[in-house]
Design an enzyme around this catalytic site. Structure first.
Site, PDB file in Angstrom:
ATOM      1  N   ALA A  32       0.985 -16.545 -15.124  1.00 28.64           N
ATOM      2  CA  ALA A  32       0.486 -17.643 -14.509  1.00 28.64           C
ATOM      3  C   ALA A  32       0.174 -17.516 -12.979  1.00 28.64           C
ATOM      4  O   ALA A  32      -0.956 -18.041 -12.528  1.00 28.64           O
ATOM      5  CB  ALA A  32       1.861 -18.659 -14.452  1.00 28.64           C
ATOM      6  N   ALA A  33       0.838 -16.432 -12.296  1.00 29.62           N
ATOM      7  CA  ALA A  33       0.774 -16.328 -11.129  1.00 29.62           C
ATOM      8  C   ALA A  33      -0.644 -15.401 -10.968  1.00 29.62           C
ATOM      9  O   ALA A  33      -1.544 -15.954  -9.953  1.00 29.62           O
ATOM     10  CB  ALA A  33       1.452 -15.286 -10.568  1.00 29.62           C
ATOM     11  N   LYS A  34      -1.051 -14.735 -11.844  1.00 29.34           N
ATOM     12  CA  LYS A  34      -2.262 -13.769 -11.616  1.00 29.34           C
ATOM     13  C   LYS A  34      -3.585 -15.128 -12.026  1.00 29.34           C
ATOM     14  O   LYS A  34      -4.521 -14.820 -11.489  1.00 29.34           O
ATOM     15  CB  LYS A  34      -2.205 -12.750 -12.719  1.00 29.34           C
ATOM     16  CG  LYS A  34      -1.459 -11.480 -12.328  1.00 29.34           C
ATOM     17  CD  LYS A  34      -1.619 -10.969 -10.834  1.00 29.34           C
ATOM     18  CE  LYS A  34      -0.837  -9.903 -10.524  1.00 29.34           C
ATOM     19  NZ  LYS A  34      -1.037  -9.418  -9.338  1.00 29.34           N
ATOM     20  N   SER A  74       7.013  -3.209   1.633  1.00 29.33           N
ATOM     21  CA  SER A  74       8.087  -4.163   1.817  1.00 29.33           C
ATOM     22  C   SER A  74       9.299  -3.498   2.277  1.00 29.33           C
ATOM     23  O   SER A  74       9.852  -3.837   3.269  1.00 29.33           O
ATOM     24  CB  SER A  74       7.997  -4.884   0.515  1.00 29.33           C
ATOM     25  OG  SER A  74       9.537  -5.713   0.440  1.00 29.33           O
ATOM     26  N   ALA A  77       0.818  -1.231   0.174  1.00 30.08           N
ATOM     27  CA  ALA A  77       0.006   0.001   0.088  1.00 30.08           C
ATOM     28  C   ALA A  77       0.909   1.349  -0.013  1.00 30.08           C
ATOM     29  O   ALA A  77       0.247   2.302   0.202  1.00 30.08           O
ATOM     30  CB  ALA A  77      -1.071  -0.199   1.083  1.00 30.08           C
ATOM     31  N   ILE A 108      -2.561   0.247 -15.770  1.00 29.24           N
ATOM     32  CA  ILE A 108      -2.962   1.304 -14.872  1.00 29.24           C
ATOM     33  C   ILE A 108      -1.523   2.011 -14.959  1.00 29.24           C
ATOM     34  O   ILE A 108      -0.328   1.393 -14.724  1.00 29.24           O
ATOM     35  CB  ILE A 108      -3.209   0.823 -13.633  1.00 29.24           C
ATOM     36  CG1 ILE A 108      -4.600  -0.361 -13.600  1.00 29.24           C
ATOM     37  CG2 ILE A 108      -3.427   1.936 -12.691  1.00 29.24           C
ATOM     38  CD1 ILE A 108      -5.761   0.397 -14.298  1.00 29.24           C
ATOM     39  N   TYR A 129       4.252 -13.896 -14.584  1.00 29.03           N
ATOM     40  CA  TYR A 129       3.390 -12.949 -14.144  1.00 29.03           C
ATOM     41  C   TYR A 129       1.998 -13.642 -14.405  1.00 29.03           C
ATOM     42  O   TYR A 129       0.996 -13.453 -13.613  1.00 29.03           O
ATOM     43  CB  TYR A 129       3.514 -11.496 -14.736  1.00 29.03           C
ATOM     44  CG  TYR A 129       2.585 -10.356 -14.243  1.00 29.03           C
ATOM     45  CD1 TYR A 129       3.011  -9.832 -12.987  1.00 29.03           C
ATOM     46  CD2 TYR A 129       1.737 -10.044 -14.894  1.00 29.03           C
ATOM     47  CE1 TYR A 129       2.134  -8.903 -12.439  1.00 29.03           C
ATOM     48  CE2 TYR A 129       0.559  -8.962 -14.388  1.00 29.03           C
ATOM     49  CZ  TYR A 129       1.200  -8.437 -13.346  1.00 29.03           C
ATOM     50  OH  TYR A 129       0.476  -7.324 -12.746  1.00 29.03           O
ATOM     51  N   ARG A 170       2.409   2.370  -2.626  1.00 27.15           N
ATOM     52  CA  ARG A 170       2.558   3.147  -3.617  1.00 27.15           C
ATOM     53  C   ARG A 170       1.315   2.527  -4.813  1.00 27.15           C
ATOM     54  O   ARG A 170       0.884   1.669  -4.305  1.00 27.15           O
ATOM     55  CB  ARG A 170       3.897   2.693  -4.595  1.00 27.15           C
ATOM     56  CG  ARG A 170       4.979   3.406  -3.863  1.00 27.15           C
ATOM     57  CD  ARG A 170       6.467   3.189  -4.672  1.00 27.15           C
ATOM     58  NE  ARG A 170       6.862   1.660  -4.501  1.00 27.15           N
ATOM     59  CZ  ARG A 170       7.273   0.791  -5.407  1.00 27.15           C
ATOM     60  NH1 ARG A 170       7.034   1.142  -6.634  1.00 27.15           N
ATOM     61  NH2 ARG A 170       7.621  -0.392  -5.145  1.00 27.15           N
TER      62      ARG A 170
HETATM   63  P1  NAP Z   1       3.790  -0.530  -7.700  1.00 28.27           P
HETATM   64  O1  NAP Z   1       3.473   0.550  -8.125  1.00 28.27           O
HETATM   65  O2  NAP Z   1       5.044  -1.036  -8.423  1.00 28.27           O
HETATM   66  O3  NAP Z   1       3.680  -0.831  -6.178  1.00 28.27           O
HETATM   67  C1  NAP Z   1       4.035  -2.094  -5.793  1.00 28.27           C
HETATM   68  C2  NAP Z   1       3.582  -2.443  -4.282  1.00 28.27           C
HETATM   69  O4  NAP Z   1       3.846  -3.600  -3.641  1.00 28.27           O
HETATM   70  C3  NAP Z   1       4.602  -1.488  -3.407  1.00 28.27           C
HETATM   71  O5  NAP Z   1       3.634  -0.783  -2.417  1.00 28.27           O
HETATM   72  C4  NAP Z   1       5.597  -2.347  -2.920  1.00 28.27           C
HETATM   73  O6  NAP Z   1       6.221  -2.193  -1.476  1.00 28.27           O
HETATM   74  C5  NAP Z   1       4.677  -3.523  -2.728  1.00 28.27           C
HETATM   75  N1  NAP Z   1       5.383  -4.892  -2.668  1.00 28.27           N
HETATM   76  C6  NAP Z   1       6.252  -5.379  -3.714  1.00 28.27           C
HETATM   77  N2  NAP Z   1       6.848  -6.749  -3.352  1.00 28.27           N
HETATM   78  C7  NAP Z   1       6.147  -6.756  -2.087  1.00 28.27           C
HETATM   79  C8  NAP Z   1       6.481  -7.843  -1.014  1.00 28.27           C
HETATM   80  N3  NAP Z   1       7.093  -8.925  -1.465  1.00 28.27           N
HETATM   81  N4  NAP Z   1       5.625  -7.845   0.026  1.00 28.27           N
HETATM   82  C9  NAP Z   1       5.189  -6.556   0.442  1.00 28.27           C
HETATM   83  N5  NAP Z   1       4.927  -5.664  -0.617  1.00 28.27           N
HETATM   84  C10 NAP Z   1       5.472  -5.789  -1.643  1.00 28.27           C
HETATM   85  O7  NAP Z   1       2.619  -1.738  -8.360  1.00 28.27           O
HETATM   86  P2  NAP Z   1       1.101  -1.375  -8.916  1.00 28.27           P
HETATM   87  O8  NAP Z   1       1.235  -1.142 -10.329  1.00 28.27           O
HETATM   88  O9  NAP Z   1       0.526  -0.425  -7.955  1.00 28.27           O
HETATM   89  O10 NAP Z   1       0.618  -2.880  -8.869  1.00 28.27           O
HETATM   90  C11 NAP Z   1      -0.283  -3.184  -7.650  1.00 28.27           C
HETATM   91  C12 NAP Z   1      -0.801  -4.634  -7.888  1.00 28.27           C
HETATM   92  O11 NAP Z   1      -1.630  -4.546  -8.960  1.00 28.27           O
HETATM   93  C13 NAP Z   1       0.124  -5.780  -8.256  1.00 28.27           C
HETATM   94  O12 NAP Z   1      -0.424  -6.880  -7.588  1.00 28.27           O
HETATM   95  C14 NAP Z   1       0.053  -5.658  -9.790  1.00 28.27           C
HETATM   96  O13 NAP Z   1       0.302  -7.057 -10.348  1.00 28.27           O
HETATM   97  C15 NAP Z   1      -1.116  -5.317 -10.071  1.00 28.27           C
HETATM   98  N6  NAP Z   1      -1.732  -4.941 -11.219  1.00 28.27           N
HETATM   99  C16 NAP Z   1      -1.072  -3.726 -11.761  1.00 28.27           C
HETATM  100  C17 NAP Z   1      -1.124  -3.335 -13.015  1.00 28.27           C
HETATM  101  C18 NAP Z   1      -0.953  -2.064 -13.695  1.00 28.27           C
HETATM  102  O14 NAP Z   1      -0.984  -1.677 -14.686  1.00 28.27           O
HETATM  103  N7  NAP Z   1      -0.067  -1.014 -12.827  1.00 28.27           N
HETATM  104  C19 NAP Z   1      -2.133  -4.274 -13.800  1.00 28.27           C
HETATM  105  C20 NAP Z   1      -2.959  -5.363 -13.533  1.00 28.27           C
HETATM  106  C21 NAP Z   1      -2.588  -5.553 -12.196  1.00 28.27           C
HETATM  107  P3  NAP Z   1       7.531  -1.038  -1.371  1.00 28.27           P
HETATM  108  O15 NAP Z   1       6.921   0.387  -1.912  1.00 28.27           O
HETATM  109  O16 NAP Z   1       7.862  -1.283  -0.277  1.00 28.27           O
HETATM  110  O17 NAP Z   1       8.257  -1.730  -2.675  1.00 28.27           O
END
Ligand code: NAP
Length: 247
Positions: A157-159, A37, A13, A188, A155, A15
């Protein structure tokens, strides 16, 4: 949205989508544990922003891929708020590459965080939710788990695993008034997608019906809805939030 008195844990949460979800849940009245993290400063800023808006929150460090961290995070929420009502499994990473260049390390890192992390947090959160006979779980999947996504074998496969886990646990936990749903965002605008090349971003844009990238807040609103009383009879579903990317 009627989330007063509810306690929420949002993973990742600090970012992006997780940050927007934490802020939106707090605006809807929930107390929020803001997990990060490594980026403590960013998590503290989210907590401050929630406090400035009159809400209640605290930051909790933990790596979701480690079961002991996930269990500790849940204990901290219970210690602070006495309950855990809403779990948003959002933490995720991407390590993209075509199969022949996709290292075992990249495979393991993505599966451990994006899929095992959801299992770890759910396993820890299920016990208090079962006792309370109330729980709202929202897993952040991706359209990559629903459609082919070349360069993202790990990615996607995980999702896809997260989407299957969502359905199965909705059945397992439903009798105790615990709903388990997923959101599947498309493209996003966050740190994760900012890492992509200009060409890759352009190629995605051409496929999006609404002709723009999504904002984290647009995913957060759906997460809040799925955690709210209005979604009390929805479980096991995956809501696609992609501006028409996958149609
Ligand atoms: P992001 O901006 O890169 O932020 C990732 C967040 O996850 C950060 O708060 C990070 O913490 C935290 N994190 C990473 N590894 C972690 C771990 N092992 N334990 C706890 N926290 C961890 O990513 P986002 O784009 O917002 O994505 C959030 C979710 O949406 C993800 O599951 C991603 O796969 C999914 N998603 C994103 C998109 C997109 O287009 N952006 C599309 C589909 C799905 P730190 O700040 O401490 O590193």
């Amino acid at each position: 949205m009627g989330l007063e008195e509810r306690a929420a844990l949002v993973t990742g949460a600090s970012r992006g989508i997780g940050r927007a979800a934490a802020l939106a849940l707090a605006r809807a009245g929930a107390k929020v544990a803001v997990n990060y993290s490594t980026n403590e400063e960013a998590a503290r800023r989210v907590v401050d922003e929630i406090a400035q808006g009159g809400g209640e929150a605290f930051a909790v460090q933990g790596d979701v891929s480690r079961s002991e961290d996930s269990a500790r995070m849940v204990s901290e929420v219970l210690g602070r708020y006495g309950r855990l009502d809403i779990l948003v499994n959002n933490a995720g990473i991407a390590r993209d590459n075509l199969l022949l260049r996709l290292s075992e390390d990249s495979w393991d890192a993505v599966l451990d965080t994006n899929l095992k992390g959801v299992y770890n947090c759910l396993r820890a959160a299920a016990r208090p939710m079962l006792k309370q006979r109330f729980g709202r779980v929202v897993n952040v999947a991706s359209v990559a788990g629903l459609m082919a996504s070349p360069g993202q074998a790990n990615y996607s496969a995980a999702k896809a695993g997260v989407i299957a886990l969502t359905r199965t646990l909705a059945r397992e936990l439903g009798s105790r008034n615990i709903t388990v749903n997923a959101v599947a965002p498309g493209f996003i605008d966050t740190d994760m997608t900012r890492e992509l090349s200009a060409e890759a971003r352009e190629a995605y844009l051409k496929r999006i019906a609404l002709e723009r990238f999504g904002r984290p807040e647009e995913v957060a609103e759906v997460i809040v809805f799925l955690a709210s009383p209005a979604a009390g009879y929805i479980t096991g579903q995956t809501v696609v939030v992609d501006g028409g990317l996958s149609i």
